[in-house]
Enzyme design. Sequence first.
Site, PDB file in Angstrom:
ATOM      1  CD  GLU A   2     -12.986   4.404   3.320  1.00  0.00           C
ATOM      2  OE1 GLU A   2     -13.032   3.370   3.695  1.00  0.00           O
ATOM      3  OE2 GLU A   2     -12.278   5.487   3.120  1.00  0.00           O
ATOM      4  CG  HIS A  71      -1.955   8.571   1.431  1.00  0.00           C
ATOM      5  ND1 HIS A  71      -1.697   9.066   2.118  1.00  0.00           N
ATOM      6  CD2 HIS A  71      -3.268   7.341   2.142  1.00  0.00           C
ATOM      7  CE1 HIS A  71      -2.754   9.364   3.450  1.00  0.00           C
ATOM      8  NE2 HIS A  71      -3.531   8.055   2.916  1.00  0.00           N
TER       9      HIS A  71
END
Length: 86
Positions: A2, A71
């Site tokens: 990321e 998540h």
Amino acid sequence: AESGIVGTAIGMAMRGYRPCVEIQFDGFSAPAFDQIVSQLARYRARVGGRWSLPVTIRIPFGGGVGSPEHHSESPEGFYANTPGLK
């Protein structure tokens, strides 16, 4: 990965592109946090307002995903209160 994704987008924006990147889950934005907050958000102030970095980062967030850990995190408050980010 990321951090590399956001870093690449910053470099592309410096070259005149308008990149739009996606980080799969909000919790995964933690590795890119320094890139987003220390570089992307502060760039315009760093150069005295002469340039900006038109980068769009799409990050889905919130519960209801049905997955554990990262998540279903919702740390969007970090970004909403960072000067230089819209």
